[in-house]
Design an enzyme around this catalytic site. Structure first.
Site, short mmCIF file in Angstrom:
data_model
loop_
_atom_site.label_atom_id
_atom_site.label_comp_id
_atom_site.label_asym_id
_atom_site.label_seq_id
_atom_site.Cartn_x
_atom_site.Cartn_y
_atom_site.Cartn_z
N CYS A 1 -33.50 -10.07 9.36
CA CYS A 1 -33.78 -8.92 10.22
C CYS A 1 -34.08 -9.29 11.68
CB CYS A 1 -34.93 -8.10 9.63
SG CYS A 1 -36.24 -9.12 8.95
N SER B 1 -39.49 -2.61 -14.34
CA SER B 1 -39.11 -1.24 -13.97
C SER B 1 -38.07 -0.66 -14.90
CB SER B 1 -38.51 -1.24 -12.55
OG SER B 1 -39.37 -1.86 -11.65
N HIS C 1 -39.37 -4.75 14.30
CA HIS C 1 -39.64 -6.10 14.79
C HIS C 1 -39.43 -6.16 16.31
CE1 HIS C 1 -40.02 -7.33 10.76
NE2 HIS C 1 -38.98 -8.14 10.61
N SER D 1 -36.37 -5.17 -11.74
CA SER D 1 -36.79 -6.17 -12.73
C SER D 1 -37.08 -5.51 -14.07
CB SER D 1 -38.06 -6.88 -12.24
OG SER D 1 -39.17 -6.03 -12.45
N1 LIG Z 1 -38.01 -6.19 4.20
C1 LIG Z 1 -37.19 -6.51 5.17
O1 LIG Z 1 -37.32 -6.07 6.34
C2 LIG Z 1 -36.06 -7.42 4.89
C3 LIG Z 1 -35.83 -7.99 3.65
N2 LIG Z 1 -34.75 -8.78 3.43
C4 LIG Z 1 -34.45 -9.37 2.12
O2 LIG Z 1 -34.14 -8.32 1.20
C5 LIG Z 1 -34.56 -8.68 -0.11
C6 LIG Z 1 -35.55 -7.67 -0.61
O3 LIG Z 1 -36.71 -7.70 0.21
P1 LIG Z 1 -37.90 -6.67 0.05
O4 LIG Z 1 -37.35 -5.33 -0.25
O5 LIG Z 1 -38.70 -6.86 1.27
O6 LIG Z 1 -38.64 -7.24 -1.26
P2 LIG Z 1 -39.59 -6.49 -2.29
O7 LIG Z 1 -40.50 -7.53 -2.83
O8 LIG Z 1 -40.22 -5.30 -1.67
O9 LIG Z 1 -38.60 -5.98 -3.46
C7 LIG Z 1 -37.97 -6.85 -4.35
C8 LIG Z 1 -37.08 -6.12 -5.34
O10 LIG Z 1 -36.53 -7.08 -6.24
C9 LIG Z 1 -36.81 -6.67 -7.59
N3 LIG Z 1 -36.99 -7.84 -8.46
C10 LIG Z 1 -38.01 -8.74 -8.43
N4 LIG Z 1 -37.83 -9.66 -9.40
C11 LIG Z 1 -36.69 -9.34 -10.05
C12 LIG Z 1 -35.98 -9.91 -11.13
N5 LIG Z 1 -36.41 -10.99 -11.78
N6 LIG Z 1 -34.83 -9.32 -11.53
C13 LIG Z 1 -34.38 -8.21 -10.91
N7 LIG Z 1 -35.03 -7.60 -9.87
C14 LIG Z 1 -36.15 -8.19 -9.45
C15 LIG Z 1 -38.06 -5.85 -7.51
O11 LIG Z 1 -38.13 -5.00 -8.65
P3 LIG Z 1 -39.56 -4.59 -9.36
O12 LIG Z 1 -40.14 -3.51 -8.50
O13 LIG Z 1 -39.12 -4.09 -10.70
O14 LIG Z 1 -40.39 -5.81 -9.40
C16 LIG Z 1 -37.82 -5.09 -6.20
O15 LIG Z 1 -36.96 -4.00 -6.46
C17 LIG Z 1 -35.16 -10.08 -0.01
O16 LIG Z 1 -34.18 -10.99 -0.37
C18 LIG Z 1 -35.55 -10.16 1.45
O17 LIG Z 1 -35.63 -11.48 1.87
C19 LIG Z 1 -33.86 -8.96 4.44
C20 LIG Z 1 -34.01 -8.44 5.68
C21 LIG Z 1 -35.16 -7.65 6.00
N1 LIG Z 2 -38.59 -12.60 6.59
C1 LIG Z 2 -38.37 -11.26 7.13
C2 LIG Z 2 -37.72 -10.42 6.10
C3 LIG Z 2 -36.81 -11.19 5.18
O1 LIG Z 2 -36.98 -11.11 4.01
O2 LIG Z 2 -35.91 -11.95 5.76
P1 LIG Z 2 -34.72 -12.70 4.98
O3 LIG Z 2 -33.85 -11.66 4.40
O4 LIG Z 2 -34.03 -13.48 6.01
O5 LIG Z 2 -35.33 -13.57 3.92
C4 LIG Z 2 -39.71 -10.72 7.58
O6 LIG Z 2 -40.67 -11.25 7.12
O7 LIG Z 2 -39.82 -9.80 8.35
#
Ligand SMILES: NC(=O)C1=CN([C@@H]2O[C@H](COP(=O)(O)OP(=O)(O)OC[C@H]3O[C@@H](n4cnc5c(N)ncnc54)[C@H](OP(=O)(O)O)[C@@H]3O)[C@@H](O)[C@H]2O)C=CC1
Ligand SMILES: N[C@@H](CC(=O)OP(=O)(O)O)C(=O)O
EC number: 1.2.1.11
Length: 359
Positions: A154, A39, A250, A36
């Site tokens: 996941c 960063s 999980h 975002s």
């Molecule tokens: N965690 C998990 O186990 C799983 C997650 N997911 C999916 O993966 C994706 C990421 O999840 P997760 O890593 O947990 O989320 P986080 O909240 O930890 O990270 C989000 C990321 O998106 C960036 N971001 C936020 N807002 C913006 C913006 N406006 N423009 C560009 N970048 C932005 C953040 O950057 P900054 O640091 O600069 O804010 C950060 O790098 C989600 O869609 C989630 O649903 C899917 C499967 C499993």
């Molecule tokens: N919702 C999952 C992680 C996630 O972000 O899933 P999805 O990519 O389907 O939104 C969890 O809470 O463990």
């Protein structure tokens, strides 16, 4: 040839796992990072709040983070996305429209009828749709079309991993139930799960999760015709999701019933899971698990802290396989949510795309 890789959402829970897995990867060179505006312009080491148990790789720490604009990523052969789903939609769309290949963790495009939803240890064959897409574009004079491949939710990944080999061997499933115990890292880092909510506690609700598991399972276990996916709406899936005080991994308590009678024996089920070799391993992919499903015989396994790193987090552990008095069988499944459930799945999909000459 080593492929140039970009990471969107590089600072998040999934993004950090991408950084770890891409550093020193033989097929990919980590080249561009996006996050975002909070960063952007900072070196990665200054932008990120590093929460992994392995140290931040030095070279990655020096890369300057950009905004998520496709021009900055135009030299990438592949872009892995760990973007917050609230922002992923338009960003990923713009990348694809400008010829980039995106492998996304976000939920936004998973239900599109022409987008493959891939668990790379389960349904590699669904990538044939991309092959068709590329051929069609080439016919229309577009040399390197952009496309998106979605990674599943996941918990869905952990659910379908042991069920797919059983379906391949014993025919379709009629009913599936799962009760999940999901790790904190699954909720991401911004803001993440507050300590006060999870310490000494279980939260019996994860927004949207049950619906995703119930729908995505049908697409992944379904089929495709031409460029269109046909989810298997005959399978009935019921999910109940809980957040527990575990860092990664999980756990799911699963029961299932086969459509055909008689059902296989307990021994046949166990043997089938033990014998399963995923296509990614057969293709010779670097990260593919040698043992896709680890069948554990001890009564008290799998456990997240003890079992989540099997095959570097790409293997899935299954224990307590037994007959079920209501459905046919029940078992406990553990999968690493940020490796085979997220970033690792993305990397393995990238490796498969290379093996299949799709990038
Ligand atoms: N965690 C998990 O186990 C799983 C997650 N997911 C999916 O993966 C994706 C990421 O999840 P997760 O890593 O947990 O989320 P986080 O909240 O930890 O990270 C989000 C990321 O998106 C960036 N971001 C936020 N807002 C913006 C913006 N406006 N423009 C560009 N970048 C932005 C953040 O950057 P900054 O640091 O600069 O804010 C950060 O790098 C989600 O869609 C989630 O649903 C899917 C499967 C499993
Ligand atoms: N919702 C999952 C992680 C996630 O972000 O899933 P999805 O990519 O389907 O939104 C969890 O809470 O463990």
């Amino acid at each position: 040839m080593v492929k140039k890789a970009g990471v969107l959402g590089a600072t998040g829970s999934v993004g950090q796992r991408f950084i770890l897995l891409l550093s020193e990867h033989p097929d990919f060179e980590l080249s561009v990072l996006g996050a975002s505006s909070r960063s952007c312009g900072k070196k990665y080491k200054d932008a990120v709040t590093w929460k992994q148990t392995s140290l931040l790789p030095d070279a990655a720490g020096e890369i300057v983070v950009h905004e998520c604009e496709y021009e900055k990523f135009k030299d990438c052969d592949i872009v892995f996305s760990g973007l917050d789903a609230d922002f992923a939609g338009p960003i990923e769309k713009q990348f694809v429209e400008n010829g980039l290949v995106v492998v996304s963790n976000a939920k936004n495009y998973r239900r599109e009828t022409d987008v493959p939803l891939i668990v790379p240890i389960v349904n590699v064959e669904h990538l044939a749709v991309i092959d068709e897409k590329i051929k069609l574009s080439e016919k229309n004079g577009i040399k390197k079309p952009g496309f998106i491949v979605c990674i599943s939710n996941c918990s869905t990944a952990g659910l379908v991993a042991p069920l797919k080999p059983l379906i391949d061997s014993f025919g379709p499933l009629d009913l599936i139930t799962t009760t999940t115990l999901q790790a904190i890292s699954g909720a991401g880092f911004s803001p993440g799960v507050p300590g006060i909510d999870i310490l000494d506690n279980i939260v019996p609700y994860i927004s949207g999760e049950e619906e995703k598991i119930e729908w995505e399972t049908k697409k992944i276990l379904g089929n495709f015709q031409g460029q269109e996916f046909k989810p298997d709406f005959n399978i009935k899936v019921s999910a109940q999701c809980n957040r527990v005080a575990v860092s990664d991994g999980h756990t799911e308590c699963i029961s299932f019933k086969f459509a055909n009678r008689p059902a296989p024996s307990l021994e046949q089920v166990k043997q089938c899971l033990k014998n399963y070799v995923c296509d990614a391993y057969k293709l010779g992919c670097h990260s593919a698990p040698k043992q896709t499903i680890h069948v554990l015989e001890q009564n008290d396994r799998p456990q997240p802290r003890l079992d989540r790193e099997r095959d570097n987090g790409y293997g899935v552990s299954v224990g307590r396989i037994r007959e079920d008095p209501i459905l046919d069988f029940k078992m406990v499944v553990l999968s690493h949510n940020t490796v085979i459930g997220a970033a690792g799945a993305g990397i393995l999909i990238g490796e498969i795309l290379i093996k299949k000459n799709l990038i």
